[in-house]
Design a protein around this motif. Structure first.
Motif, PDB file in Angstrom:
ATOM      1  N   THR A  59     -72.080 -73.274 -20.819  1.00  0.00           N
ATOM      2  CA  THR A  59     -71.548 -72.488 -19.707  1.00  0.00           C
ATOM      3  C   THR A  59     -70.032 -72.661 -19.594  1.00  0.00           C
ATOM      4  O   THR A  59     -69.308 -71.686 -19.389  1.00  0.00           O
ATOM      5  N   ILE A  60     -69.545 -73.886 -19.753  1.00  0.00           N
ATOM      6  CA  ILE A  60     -68.099 -74.139 -19.707  1.00  0.00           C
ATOM      7  C   ILE A  60     -67.423 -73.426 -20.880  1.00  0.00           C
ATOM      8  O   ILE A  60     -66.347 -72.864 -20.742  1.00  0.00           O
ATOM      9  N   GLY A  61     -68.059 -73.461 -22.066  1.00  0.00           N
ATOM     10  CA  GLY A  61     -67.605 -72.666 -23.193  1.00  0.00           C
ATOM     11  C   GLY A  61     -66.476 -73.224 -24.044  1.00  0.00           C
ATOM     12  O   GLY A  61     -65.889 -72.497 -24.846  1.00  0.00           O
ATOM     13  N   VAL A  62     -66.168 -74.504 -23.910  1.00  0.00           N
ATOM     14  CA  VAL A  62     -65.106 -75.115 -24.710  1.00  0.00           C
ATOM     15  C   VAL A  62     -65.669 -75.696 -26.011  1.00  0.00           C
ATOM     16  O   VAL A  62     -65.022 -75.641 -27.054  1.00  0.00           O
ATOM     17  N   VAL A  63     -66.861 -76.283 -25.926  1.00  0.00           N
ATOM     18  CA  VAL A  63     -67.517 -76.880 -27.093  1.00  0.00           C
ATOM     19  C   VAL A  63     -68.915 -76.305 -27.248  1.00  0.00           C
ATOM     20  O   VAL A  63     -69.506 -75.803 -26.283  1.00  0.00           O
ATOM     21  N   ASP A  64     -69.423 -76.412 -28.478  1.00  0.00           N
ATOM     22  CA  ASP A  64     -70.798 -76.019 -28.777  1.00  0.00           C
ATOM     23  C   ASP A  64     -71.631 -77.263 -29.054  1.00  0.00           C
ATOM     24  O   ASP A  64     -71.290 -78.026 -29.970  1.00  0.00           O
ATOM     25  N   PRO A  65     -72.710 -77.495 -28.300  1.00  0.00           N
ATOM     26  CA  PRO A  65     -73.618 -78.587 -28.639  1.00  0.00           C
ATOM     27  C   PRO A  65     -74.261 -78.294 -29.994  1.00  0.00           C
ATOM     28  O   PRO A  65     -74.716 -77.178 -30.226  1.00  0.00           O
ATOM     29  N   GLN A  66     -74.275 -79.291 -30.890  1.00  0.00           N
ATOM     30  CA  GLN A  66     -74.810 -79.068 -32.230  1.00  0.00           C
ATOM     31  C   GLN A  66     -75.961 -79.982 -32.602  1.00  0.00           C
ATOM     32  O   GLN A  66     -76.679 -79.699 -33.549  1.00  0.00           O
ATOM     33  N   TRP A  67     -76.138 -81.091 -31.885  1.00  0.00           N
ATOM     34  CA  TRP A  67     -77.239 -81.980 -32.245  1.00  0.00           C
ATOM     35  C   TRP A  67     -77.579 -82.923 -31.089  1.00  0.00           C
ATOM     36  O   TRP A  67     -76.782 -83.113 -30.176  1.00  0.00           O
ATOM     37  N   ARG A  68     -78.777 -83.501 -31.191  1.00  0.00           N
ATOM     38  CA  ARG A  68     -79.216 -84.602 -30.317  1.00  0.00           C
ATOM     39  C   ARG A  68     -79.653 -85.726 -31.239  1.00  0.00           C
ATOM     40  O   ARG A  68     -80.527 -85.551 -32.087  1.00  0.00           O
ATOM     41  N   THR A  81     -62.355 -82.067 -36.961  1.00  0.00           N
ATOM     42  CA  THR A  81     -62.665 -81.666 -35.590  1.00  0.00           C
ATOM     43  C   THR A  81     -62.680 -82.882 -34.663  1.00  0.00           C
ATOM     44  O   THR A  81     -62.922 -84.010 -35.095  1.00  0.00           O
ATOM     45  N   HIS A  82     -62.426 -82.610 -33.397  1.00  0.00           N
ATOM     46  CA  HIS A  82     -62.628 -83.601 -32.346  1.00  0.00           C
ATOM     47  C   HIS A  82     -64.103 -83.517 -31.953  1.00  0.00           C
ATOM     48  O   HIS A  82     -64.791 -82.549 -32.292  1.00  0.00           O
ATOM     49  N   GLU A  83     -64.585 -84.520 -31.221  1.00  0.00           N
ATOM     50  CA  GLU A  83     -66.015 -84.608 -30.922  1.00  0.00           C
ATOM     51  C   GLU A  83     -66.201 -84.982 -29.454  1.00  0.00           C
ATOM     52  O   GLU A  83     -65.450 -85.794 -28.917  1.00  0.00           O
ATOM     53  N   VAL A  84     -67.211 -84.380 -28.823  1.00  0.00           N
ATOM     54  CA  VAL A  84     -67.574 -84.716 -27.450  1.00  0.00           C
ATOM     55  C   VAL A  84     -69.011 -85.227 -27.482  1.00  0.00           C
ATOM     56  O   VAL A  84     -69.932 -84.507 -27.875  1.00  0.00           O
ATOM     57  N   LEU A  85     -69.185 -86.488 -27.105  1.00  0.00           N
ATOM     58  CA  LEU A  85     -70.496 -87.129 -27.135  1.00  0.00           C
ATOM     59  C   LEU A  85     -70.971 -87.373 -25.704  1.00  0.00           C
ATOM     60  O   LEU A  85     -70.379 -88.172 -24.976  1.00  0.00           O
ATOM     61  N   SER A  86     -72.039 -86.673 -25.316  1.00  0.00           N
ATOM     62  CA  SER A  86     -72.601 -86.808 -23.967  1.00  0.00           C
ATOM     63  C   SER A  86     -73.854 -87.674 -24.072  1.00  0.00           C
ATOM     64  O   SER A  86     -74.784 -87.339 -24.810  1.00  0.00           O
ATOM     65  N   ILE A  87     -73.877 -88.769 -23.318  1.00  0.00           N
ATOM     66  CA  ILE A  87     -75.013 -89.685 -23.389  1.00  0.00           C
ATOM     67  C   ILE A  87     -76.154 -89.103 -22.562  1.00  0.00           C
ATOM     68  O   ILE A  87     -76.074 -89.011 -21.341  1.00  0.00           O
ATOM     69  N   ALA A  88     -77.235 -88.725 -23.267  1.00  0.00           N
ATOM     70  CA  ALA A  88     -78.375 -88.073 -22.622  1.00  0.00           C
ATOM     71  C   ALA A  88     -79.419 -89.070 -22.149  1.00  0.00           C
ATOM     72  O   ALA A  88     -80.129 -88.810 -21.175  1.00  0.00           O
ATOM     73  N   SER A  89     -79.533 -90.201 -22.850  1.00  0.00           N
ATOM     74  CA  SER A  89     -80.488 -91.221 -22.432  1.00  0.00           C
ATOM     75  C   SER A  89     -80.105 -92.565 -23.022  1.00  0.00           C
ATOM     76  O   SER A  89     -79.428 -92.646 -24.047  1.00  0.00           O
ATOM     77  N   GLY A 137     -74.247 -84.207 -29.298  1.00  0.00           N
ATOM     78  CA  GLY A 137     -72.991 -84.119 -30.027  1.00  0.00           C
ATOM     79  C   GLY A 137     -72.471 -82.696 -29.997  1.00  0.00           C
ATOM     80  O   GLY A 137     -73.185 -81.755 -30.344  1.00  0.00           O
ATOM     81  N   SER A 138     -71.222 -82.532 -29.571  1.00  0.00           N
ATOM     82  CA  SER A 138     -70.626 -81.203 -29.412  1.00  0.00           C
ATOM     83  C   SER A 138     -69.236 -81.173 -30.032  1.00  0.00           C
ATOM     84  O   SER A 138     -68.536 -82.196 -30.076  1.00  0.00           O
ATOM     85  N   TYR A 139     -68.848 -79.971 -30.453  1.00  0.00           N
ATOM     86  CA  TYR A 139     -67.574 -79.777 -31.153  1.00  0.00           C
ATOM     87  C   TYR A 139     -66.919 -78.509 -30.637  1.00  0.00           C
ATOM     88  O   TYR A 139     -67.601 -77.589 -30.182  1.00  0.00           O
ATOM     89  N   PRO A 140     -65.577 -78.437 -30.731  1.00  0.00           N
ATOM     90  CA  PRO A 140     -64.898 -77.221 -30.284  1.00  0.00           C
ATOM     91  C   PRO A 140     -65.508 -75.982 -30.940  1.00  0.00           C
ATOM     92  O   PRO A 140     -65.956 -76.029 -32.090  1.00  0.00           O
ATOM     93  N   LYS A 141     -65.524 -74.902 -30.189  1.00  0.00           N
ATOM     94  CA  LYS A 141     -66.109 -73.642 -30.672  1.00  0.00           C
ATOM     95  C   LYS A 141     -65.598 -73.314 -32.076  1.00  0.00           C
ATOM     96  O   LYS A 141     -64.402 -73.401 -32.346  1.00  0.00           O
ATOM     97  N   GLY A 142     -66.530 -72.977 -32.962  1.00  0.00           N
ATOM     98  CA  GLY A 142     -66.193 -72.586 -34.328  1.00  0.00           C
ATOM     99  C   GLY A 142     -65.972 -73.735 -35.287  1.00  0.00           C
ATOM    100  O   GLY A 142     -65.683 -73.514 -36.460  1.00  0.00           O
ATOM    101  N   LYS A 143     -66.108 -74.971 -34.832  1.00  0.00           N
ATOM    102  CA  LYS A 143     -65.880 -76.137 -35.700  1.00  0.00           C
ATOM    103  C   LYS A 143     -67.204 -76.770 -36.110  1.00  0.00           C
ATOM    104  O   LYS A 143     -68.160 -76.812 -35.343  1.00  0.00           O
ATOM    105  N   ASN A 144     -67.232 -77.261 -37.342  1.00  0.00           N
ATOM    106  CA  ASN A 144     -68.327 -78.083 -37.845  1.00  0.00           C
ATOM    107  C   ASN A 144     -67.718 -79.388 -38.319  1.00  0.00           C
ATOM    108  O   ASN A 144     -66.574 -79.419 -38.758  1.00  0.00           O
ATOM    109  N   TRP A 145     -68.468 -80.446 -38.257  1.00  0.00           N
ATOM    110  CA  TRP A 145     -67.940 -81.772 -38.544  1.00  0.00           C
ATOM    111  C   TRP A 145     -68.162 -82.164 -40.001  1.00  0.00           C
ATOM    112  O   TRP A 145     -69.094 -81.733 -40.650  1.00  0.00           O
ATOM    113  N   ASP A 146     -67.247 -82.993 -40.479  1.00  0.00           N
ATOM    114  CA  ASP A 146     -67.397 -83.623 -41.781  1.00  0.00           C
ATOM    115  C   ASP A 146     -67.610 -85.119 -41.556  1.00  0.00           C
ATOM    116  O   ASP A 146     -67.600 -85.581 -40.417  1.00  0.00           O
ATOM    117  N   MET A 147     -67.809 -85.863 -42.616  1.00  0.00           N
ATOM    118  CA  MET A 147     -67.984 -87.316 -42.521  1.00  0.00           C
ATOM    119  C   MET A 147     -66.961 -87.989 -43.429  1.00  0.00           C
ATOM    120  O   MET A 147     -66.883 -87.676 -44.615  1.00  0.00           O
TER     121      MET A 147
END
Length: 179
Positions: A59-68, A81-89, A137-147
């Protein structure tokens, strides 16, 4: 902009921890862009589900959640990419900056916390305290992460960090970000 139904701590009451972490060998941490590792404490109220967190972020639209998932127990970072990690549990002790870095950060985080990890910052799980640690795990719109692992041969990827844009709006509150 649509409004989210997620129960969030009001921005004026939010506690944020911010860290600059120096480079360690081939791991840049915050040394390239000087953007801090940030931990937003207790953003989401207790009991907020992973799907509610994902819905809020979309809804905020800055990042796309990509995994749990949990956090990998091997130190790694992302160069593209930068990363946003939201602790779900759960609750866990993490390491940012590399285990051998005297300036590393080893916070204990728990359900409701959110971590903004700049590109280049090494991170890993040290201890899943209660056995149920899960993040969105979420990343800015249009970004995918590398390792990346701070190994030889990753130098060109690391050089690309300096060209990455930062968030124009806060990924949780949609407020403008000062650069």
């Amino acid at each position: 902009m649509a409004t989210s139904k997620a129960p969030l701590t009001p921005l004026k009451d939010l506690r944020v921890s911010s860290y600059q972490i120096p480079a360690l060998e081939r791991t840049p941490n915050t040394s390239i862009q000087k953007k801090p590792l940030m931990i937003y404490h207790s953003v989401f109220h207790p009991g907020t589900s992973a799907s509610t967190i994902e819905s809020h972020l979309m809804t905020i639209g800055v990042v796309d959640p990509q995994w749990r998932y949990t956090m990998y127990s091997t130190s790694h970072f992302h160069s593209n990419t930068h990363e946003v990690l939201s602790i779900a549990s759960g609750k866990a002790r993490l390491c940012f900056g590399g285990e051998d870095n005297p300036k590393r950060v080893e916070p204990t985080v728990e359900q409701g916390d959110v971590i903004v990890v700049p590109a280049g910052v090494s991170h890993r799980l040290l201890d899943d305290i209660d056995g149920g640690f899960t993040m969105v795990g979420s990343y800015p719109k249009g970004k995918n992460w590398d390792m990346c692992y701070g190994k030889e041969g990753e130098e060109e990827k690391v050089k690309g960090i300096k060209h990455l844009g930062w968030f124009e709006r806060d990924p949780l509150y949609a407020t403008r970000v000062r650069h």
